[in-house]
Scaffold this motif. Structure first.
Motif, PDB file in Angstrom:
ATOM      1  N   THR A 448      23.260 -10.695   2.007  1.00  0.00           N
ATOM      2  CA  THR A 448      22.930 -12.109   1.809  1.00  0.00           C
ATOM      3  C   THR A 448      23.125 -12.472   0.345  1.00  0.00           C
ATOM      4  N   SER A 449      23.729 -13.643   0.095  1.00  0.00           N
ATOM      5  CA  SER A 449      23.880 -14.112  -1.281  1.00  0.00           C
ATOM      6  C   SER A 449      22.545 -14.699  -1.727  1.00  0.00           C
ATOM      7  N   ASP A 450      21.660 -13.816  -2.188  1.00  0.00           N
ATOM      8  CA  ASP A 450      20.306 -14.245  -2.547  1.00  0.00           C
ATOM      9  C   ASP A 450      20.295 -15.203  -3.728  1.00  0.00           C
ATOM     10  N   LYS A 451      21.290 -15.104  -4.598  1.00  0.00           N
ATOM     11  CA  LYS A 451      21.351 -16.029  -5.733  1.00  0.00           C
ATOM     12  C   LYS A 451      21.475 -17.469  -5.249  1.00  0.00           C
ATOM     13  N   VAL A 452      22.277 -17.664  -4.212  1.00  0.00           N
ATOM     14  CA  VAL A 452      22.448 -19.020  -3.667  1.00  0.00           C
ATOM     15  C   VAL A 452      21.144 -19.513  -3.056  1.00  0.00           C
ATOM     16  N   VAL A 453      20.459 -18.649  -2.311  1.00  0.00           N
ATOM     17  CA  VAL A 453      19.191 -19.025  -1.691  1.00  0.00           C
ATOM     18  C   VAL A 453      18.178 -19.436  -2.755  1.00  0.00           C
ATOM     19  N   CYS A 454      18.083 -18.636  -3.812  1.00  0.00           N
ATOM     20  CA  CYS A 454      17.111 -18.938  -4.874  1.00  0.00           C
ATOM     21  C   CYS A 454      17.482 -20.215  -5.618  1.00  0.00           C
ATOM     22  N   ARG A 455      18.779 -20.352  -5.947  1.00  0.00           N
ATOM     23  CA  ARG A 455      19.192 -21.506  -6.741  1.00  0.00           C
ATOM     24  C   ARG A 455      19.079 -22.806  -5.949  1.00  0.00           C
ATOM     25  N   VAL A 456      19.508 -22.779  -4.684  1.00  0.00           N
ATOM     26  CA  VAL A 456      19.520 -23.997  -3.881  1.00  0.00           C
ATOM     27  C   VAL A 456      18.111 -24.384  -3.436  1.00  0.00           C
ATOM     28  N   LEU A 457      17.384 -23.446  -2.816  1.00  0.00           N
ATOM     29  CA  LEU A 457      16.054 -23.782  -2.297  1.00  0.00           C
ATOM     30  C   LEU A 457      15.022 -23.835  -3.411  1.00  0.00           C
ATOM     31  N   GLY A 458      14.987 -22.804  -4.265  1.00  0.00           N
ATOM     32  CA  GLY A 458      14.004 -22.799  -5.344  1.00  0.00           C
ATOM     33  C   GLY A 458      14.229 -23.900  -6.355  1.00  0.00           C
ATOM     34  N   GLY A 459      15.493 -24.318  -6.546  1.00  0.00           N
ATOM     35  CA  GLY A 459      15.801 -25.377  -7.504  1.00  0.00           C
ATOM     36  C   GLY A 459      15.588 -26.773  -6.968  1.00  0.00           C
ATOM     37  N   SER A 460      15.309 -26.898  -5.671  1.00  0.00           N
ATOM     38  CA  SER A 460      15.096 -28.211  -5.054  1.00  0.00           C
ATOM     39  C   SER A 460      13.610 -28.562  -5.061  1.00  0.00           C
ATOM     40  N   ASP A 461      13.323 -29.850  -5.218  1.00  0.00           N
ATOM     41  CA  ASP A 461      11.935 -30.297  -5.144  1.00  0.00           C
ATOM     42  C   ASP A 461      11.458 -30.225  -3.697  1.00  0.00           C
ATOM     43  N   LYS A 462      10.160 -30.343  -3.495  1.00  0.00           N
ATOM     44  CA  LYS A 462       9.575 -30.186  -2.167  1.00  0.00           C
ATOM     45  C   LYS A 462      10.236 -31.097  -1.127  1.00  0.00           C
ATOM     46  N   PRO A 463      10.378 -32.426  -1.360  1.00  0.00           N
ATOM     47  CA  PRO A 463      11.023 -33.273  -0.338  1.00  0.00           C
ATOM     48  C   PRO A 463      12.466 -32.861  -0.068  1.00  0.00           C
ATOM     49  N   ASP A 464      13.200 -32.441  -1.117  1.00  0.00           N
ATOM     50  CA  ASP A 464      14.588 -32.025  -0.938  1.00  0.00           C
ATOM     51  C   ASP A 464      14.676 -30.729  -0.139  1.00  0.00           C
ATOM     52  N   ALA A 465      13.765 -29.786  -0.389  1.00  0.00           N
ATOM     53  CA  ALA A 465      13.770 -28.524   0.353  1.00  0.00           C
ATOM     54  C   ALA A 465      13.495 -28.774   1.835  1.00  0.00           C
ATOM     55  N   LEU A 466      12.558 -29.669   2.132  1.00  0.00           N
ATOM     56  CA  LEU A 466      12.272 -30.001   3.528  1.00  0.00           C
ATOM     57  C   LEU A 466      13.458 -30.721   4.172  1.00  0.00           C
ATOM     58  N   ALA A 467      14.178 -31.538   3.385  1.00  0.00           N
ATOM     59  CA  ALA A 467      15.368 -32.225   3.910  1.00  0.00           C
ATOM     60  C   ALA A 467      16.488 -31.228   4.206  1.00  0.00           C
ATOM     61  N   ILE A 468      16.640 -30.216   3.357  1.00  0.00           N
ATOM     62  CA  ILE A 468      17.646 -29.178   3.602  1.00  0.00           C
ATOM     63  C   ILE A 468      17.313 -28.416   4.880  1.00  0.00           C
ATOM     64  N   ALA A 469      16.029 -28.102   5.069  1.00  0.00           N
ATOM     65  CA  ALA A 469      15.607 -27.404   6.291  1.00  0.00           C
ATOM     66  C   ALA A 469      15.910 -28.249   7.527  1.00  0.00           C
ATOM     67  N   ALA A 470      15.658 -29.561   7.438  1.00  0.00           N
ATOM     68  CA  ALA A 470      15.938 -30.453   8.568  1.00  0.00           C
ATOM     69  C   ALA A 470      17.439 -30.533   8.838  1.00  0.00           C
ATOM     70  N   ALA A 471      18.241 -30.599   7.766  1.00  0.00           N
ATOM     71  CA  ALA A 471      19.699 -30.640   7.928  1.00  0.00           C
ATOM     72  C   ALA A 471      20.218 -29.339   8.531  1.00  0.00           C
ATOM     73  N   TYR A 472      19.640 -28.238   8.137  1.00  0.00           N
ATOM     74  CA  TYR A 472      20.047 -26.933   8.667  1.00  0.00           C
ATOM     75  C   TYR A 472      19.821 -26.877  10.180  1.00  0.00           C
ATOM     76  N   LYS A 473      18.663 -27.348  10.617  1.00  0.00           N
ATOM     77  CA  LYS A 473      18.370 -27.335  12.055  1.00  0.00           C
ATOM     78  C   LYS A 473      19.292 -28.286  12.801  1.00  0.00           C
ATOM     79  N   ARG A 474      19.568 -29.444  12.210  1.00  0.00           N
ATOM     80  CA  ARG A 474      20.435 -30.424  12.863  1.00  0.00           C
ATOM     81  C   ARG A 474      21.872 -29.919  12.980  1.00  0.00           C
ATOM     82  N   LYS A 475      22.361 -29.233  11.953  1.00  0.00           N
ATOM     83  CA  LYS A 475      23.752 -28.793  11.921  1.00  0.00           C
ATOM     84  C   LYS A 475      23.988 -27.548  12.784  1.00  0.00           C
TER      85      LYS A 475
END
Length: 647
Positions: A448-475
């Motif tokens: 797993t590219s853990d750097k991407v996971v940390c940078r994308v999710l950890g670098g996002s604010d709480k509403p953005d992280a929840l939006a990414i999770a919602a987009a992931y489920k939708r896609k």
């Protein structure tokens, strides 16, 4: 007076004409002063924005090239908000050898609650510009009674909500209409003070989780992952205030990094940093050193909203006291520079309105731009896709596919620059969808590219992280939490799952806080350690400190392999045994970069004796795979020619 945009635009052109004069032409300082003093201070901010937008260069750098040092300093006071100018003057007074105490005395002594700007405004502007508190800066430069008096004066003016409880404890229904505005302002001030109090309580809880033997990771993760990034910044400030003078580690981030390790530490680092701080770090990483990372720089601009781009730009310029637009112009060239400057303006349409007629017209425009000989017209793609909203780009993509029976992504692949291809494809997606795609890609393949996971999710604010999770489920039809459960491990997995599932407890206090199950400590062993990680703290009391690792030779019949930095559990490595034989091995679970593991020694090849002067017998069919492919091809060619000649 009020801001006059028409007047500001006229003054921009006059200023540009004056700043464009040659060396032998007279620069009219009095005219420049008249233009900048003709409107309110807010109009000068508008003039600077229009100048940069029209001429792709900052007004500050244009004036600096024409003015003397003192006159330029005076003009800077007109171009900047008062609180930012005073913050800049204090930073200049403390920078370099020695400290200009006279400047600090004049500025600090002239500020209080009623001053314009107030002490609080200047303090906040300083922290916003230079990513450290004003008190922290003063402690590093001053000492003795001067330092004590300065800190005491700032603290005395720090709480604006003093005595407001009596004013706000009223019945709104009986409050006169004229007093409602003031009541709302007072309530907001009280709310901010309560927010600070909550941050102080959270800071104490973080200290309790980290203090003593071991770390209460469950409580720590529940607290950090149920707060927004802005509130986490307030916790960091409160933690510093509480621990200053009490312990050696006064920074919240430094303390958390000492209590964590591996990818758990990396994720928490991104989590505690504000989005702006993370973006500034990304910008610096892309532009510092020899040559600029064009892909990293442009992908940063492509994947961020207008508000975040503007916030990162302001943060970067505040930190460096230099215009970002000028730095990008010096680092990038060609189409990369054009796209970066366009996105840096932060003017991309973000509305959800779609113009279907415009989409069809743009589809034809892009098709023509890529239909000629040679590479596509980069400029057309930039002008269309970089200005459209994600919704409009989706409509254009659908219109193109419907008319030409192929995807718009296949068209962007004709753009000559590979960096541009990636960036234009990212423009076709909504930011949440784009980052969901990046997370999905990080899960594909070996490891797993853990750097991407940390940078994308950890670098996002709480509403953005929840939006990414919602987009992931939708896609992809699966829950992001389950993907993290499968691909990540240890406390790192637990904190990542919590960040994309837990609600903001301060926004919704009634929502339950349900943490993922406790994970065995052993699962974190696969986490790599980066060069900038801080050393783990040694125990100061029983139980005894862990022994320093001692090299252990591999067991008999094996040899040792060290995992390279770009590999991890499940990766295939090609290694050479001490016997000289080459073999392929798989990195076992629980072994990360830099860690050794034992590999069984291969069986030694059996040498067959041959009579002198006779060629060796043909190799078995199973050995053909080890032969040089070029030699195999030549041998087949010789056989074919021999058969052909016989016929």
């Amino acid at each position: 007076g009020d801001v006059n945009e028409e007047r500001a635009t006229r003054h921009v052109e006059k200023l540009h004409k004056e700043c464009s004069k040659g060396y032998l032409q007279s620069f009219k300082e009095d005219k420049v002063v008249d233009w900048l003093l003709s409107g309110p201070p807010a109009e000068n901010e508008l003039i600077a924005q229009i100048y940069e937008k029209h001429h792709d260069k900052s007004l500050k750098s244009a004036l600096e090239a024409k003015c003397g040092k003192k006159f330029f300093l005076a003009l800077s006071a007109l171009l900047l908000p008062p609180e930012e100018f005073l913050a800049m003057r204090m930073e200049q007074a403390m920078k370099g050898w020695g400290t200009d105490s006279n400047v600090l005395v004049r500025i600090l002594g002239g500020l209080d609650h009623a001053s314009k700007p107030s002490m609080r405004q200047v303090r906040d502007a300083y922290q916003r510009k230079y990513t450290r508190t004003l008190k922290d800066a003063l402690r590093s430069e001053l000492s003795g009674n001067f330092l004590k008096a300065s800190i005491a004066w700032i603290d005395a003016l720090d709480d604006p909500s003093q005595h407001l409880e009596v004013v706000t404890n009223v019945d709104v229904a009986t409050t006169a209409d004229g007093d409602l505005d003031q009541l709302i302002d007072d309530l907001l001030t009280e709310h901010e003070s309560v927010d600070k109090m909550m941050a102080a309580v959270d800071a104490q809880e973080v200290y309790s989780c980290c203090h003593g033997w071991g770390t209460s990771d469950g409580k720590l993760i529940a607290l950090l992952c149920s707060r927004s990034k802005p509130h986490l910044q307030k916790i960091a400030e409160a933690y510093y205030t509480q621990r200053d003078g009490q312990s050696k580690t006064t920074s919240l981030l430094a303390r958390l990094r000492k209590e964590t390790s591996g990818w758990y530490r990396t994720f928490v680092t991104y989590l505690v940093e504000s989005p702006e701080d993370a973006d500034v770090r990304a910008l610096d990483a892309a532009m510092d050193g020899l040559g600029a990372d064009a892909v990293g720089l442009i992908e940063f601009l492509v994947g961020r909203s207008n508000a975040r781009v503007r916030a990162a730009k302001e943060k970067w310029e505040g930190k460096h006291d230099a215009p970002l637009v000028d730095r990008i112009r010096s680092e990038l060239h060609g189409s990369n520079q054009t796209l970066a400057l366009e996105l840096l303006k932060g003017e991309r349409d973000e509305s959800s309105t779609v113009d279907s007629h415009k989409a069809k017209k743009q589809a034809e425009q892009l098709h023509k731009a890529a239909s000629g000989w040679g590479s596509a017209d980069d400029g057309t793609f930039i002008q269309v896709l970089a200005k459209n909203s994600p919704a409009q780009n989706k409509a254009t993509r659908d219109a193109y596919e419907k008319k030409y029976n192929k995807s718009l992504e296949s068209l962007t692949a004709k753009v000559g620059n590979k960096n541009m291809q990636k960036c234009l494809q990212a423009l076709l997606l909504d930011p949440a969808d784009y980052y969901a795609m990046r997370i999905r890609q990080s899960f594909v393949g070996l490891g797993t590219s853990d750097k991407v996971v940390c940078r994308v999710l950890g670098g996002s604010d709480k509403p953005d992280a929840l939006a990414i999770a919602a987009a992931y489920k939708r896609k992809y039809g699966t829950v992001l939490k389950d993907g993290i459960q499968k691909e990540c491990s240890g406390k790192y997995k637990r904190v990542a799952q919590a960040w994309v599932t837990l609600p903001d407890a301060l926004e919704d206090p009634e929502a339950p806080i349900e943490l993922p199950d406790e994970i065995d400590e052993e699962e974190d062993k696969e986490q790599p350690s980066s060069s900038d990680d801080e050393p783990e703290p040694a125990p100061a009391a029983p139980p005894p400190p862990a022994a320093v690792p001692v090299y252990q030779p591999p067991p008999p019949g094996t040899f040792q392999v060290v995992v390279p930095s770009n590999a991890g559990p499940g990766s295939q490595l090609i290694v050479r045994a001490p016997t000289g034989q080459q073999m392929t091995v798989i990195v076992p679970q629980g072994v990360g970069p830099g860690m050794p593991f034992a590999v069984p020694m291969p069986a030694a090849p059996v040498a067959q004796a041959q009579p002198v002067g006779q060629p060796p017998p043909d190799k078995k069919k199973d050995d053909d795979d080890d032969e040089d492919p070029m030699k195999q091809l030549l041998a087949m060619g010789k056989k074919f020619m021999a058969t052909y000649n016989k016929k």
